[in-house]
Design a protein around this motif. Structure first.
Motif, PDB file in Angstrom:
ATOM      1  N   ASP A  47       6.888   3.627 -17.626  1.00 27.68           N
ATOM      2  CA  ASP A  47       6.078   3.874 -16.678  1.00 27.68           C
ATOM      3  C   ASP A  47       6.077   5.307 -16.392  1.00 27.68           C
ATOM      4  OD1 ASP A  47       7.956   3.830 -14.737  1.00 27.68           O
ATOM      5  OD2 ASP A  47       7.321   2.030 -13.792  1.00 27.68           O
ATOM      6  N   SER A  49       8.402   6.740 -14.618  1.00 22.28           N
ATOM      7  CA  SER A  49       8.945   7.059 -13.404  1.00 22.28           C
ATOM      8  C   SER A  49      10.096   8.154 -13.564  1.00 22.28           C
ATOM      9  CB  SER A  49       9.880   5.876 -12.900  1.00 22.28           C
ATOM     10  OG  SER A  49       9.170   4.792 -12.929  1.00 22.28           O
ATOM     11  N   LYS A  51      13.085  10.625 -12.990  1.00 24.25           N
ATOM     12  CA  LYS A  51      14.546  10.585 -12.719  1.00 24.25           C
ATOM     13  C   LYS A  51      14.880  10.607 -11.297  1.00 24.25           C
ATOM     14  CE  LYS A  51      17.658  13.438 -14.060  1.00 24.25           C
ATOM     15  NZ  LYS A  51      18.899  14.220 -14.622  1.00 24.25           N
ATOM     16  N   GLY A  65      12.641   6.147 -17.685  1.00 24.47           N
ATOM     17  CA  GLY A  65      11.497   6.520 -17.053  1.00 24.47           C
ATOM     18  C   GLY A  65      10.716   5.258 -16.819  1.00 24.47           C
ATOM     19  N   GLY A  66      11.594   4.281 -16.266  1.00 26.70           N
ATOM     20  CA  GLY A  66      10.695   2.942 -16.225  1.00 26.70           C
ATOM     21  C   GLY A  66      11.546   1.820 -15.494  1.00 26.70           C
ATOM     22  N   ASN A  67      11.160   0.611 -15.558  1.00 25.52           N
ATOM     23  CA  ASN A  67      11.821  -0.453 -14.896  1.00 25.52           C
ATOM     24  C   ASN A  67      12.366  -1.450 -15.835  1.00 25.52           C
ATOM     25  OD1 ASN A  67      11.250  -0.461 -11.688  1.00 25.52           O
ATOM     26  ND2 ASN A  67       9.387   0.493 -12.960  1.00 25.52           N
ATOM     27  N   TYR A 114      15.171   1.710 -13.326  1.00 22.60           N
ATOM     28  CA  TYR A 114      15.099   1.165 -12.199  1.00 22.60           C
ATOM     29  C   TYR A 114      15.230  -0.350 -12.233  1.00 22.60           C
ATOM     30  CZ  TYR A 114      13.584   5.200  -9.759  1.00 22.60           C
ATOM     31  OH  TYR A 114      13.239   6.420  -9.180  1.00 22.60           O
TER      32      TYR A 114
END
Length: 137
Positions: A47, A49, A51, A65-67, A114
């Motif tokens: 998504d 995200s 760092k 860069g995500g979950n 994450y």
């Protein structure tokens, strides 16, 4: 090919997952686990995200860069293609979720995202440039 959870919480809410976990090392070239084995799939939603501050990354330990999340255990024989694996992730978690890949974003071997995935088992991941997936001949 399988990975495991390396750590959680060095930066709040972030897991490190990868190839080398305790005494376990994956085989990124030919696979390391029988496809008859049932394991969770490591799924990721990229998504964008940013760092987190304070998270050190390098070529071998990137930020995805995500979950991340894991499915219930599934036999590796169900992983007949990348599309089939991605569909399993989407069926568990929704649109945009896909099977995690060895070479995501900022590096390979290990990376951060994450999440707080389970640490009691290895999980299926894919690799795009080696015949180490259950769907490879």
């Amino acid at each position: 090919m399988t990975w495991g959870k390396i750590s959680h919480g060095a930066v709040p809410g972030v897991d490190e997952v990868g190839c080398s976990v305790g005494s376990f090392y994956c085989n990124a070239y030919t696979g390391d686990t029988s496809c008859m084995t049932s394991l969770p799939i490591l799924c990721v939603k990229l998504d964008g995200s940013p760092k987190p501050s304070g998270l050190y990354t390098d070529f071998y330990n990137g930020w995805v860069g995500g979950n991340i999340a894991t499915t219930q255990p599934v036999p590796g024989t169900w992983l007949t293609s990348q599309a089939a694996a991605d569909q399993l992730c989407a069926s568990y978690f929704g649109a945009g979720w896909q099977m995690a890949e060895f070479h995501h974003s900022g590096g390979g071997w290990d990376w951060y995202a994450y999440g707080n995935v389970r640490s009691d088992t290895k999980f299926w991941v894919r690799i795009s440039d080696q015949p180490a997936n259950c769907w490879n001949p």
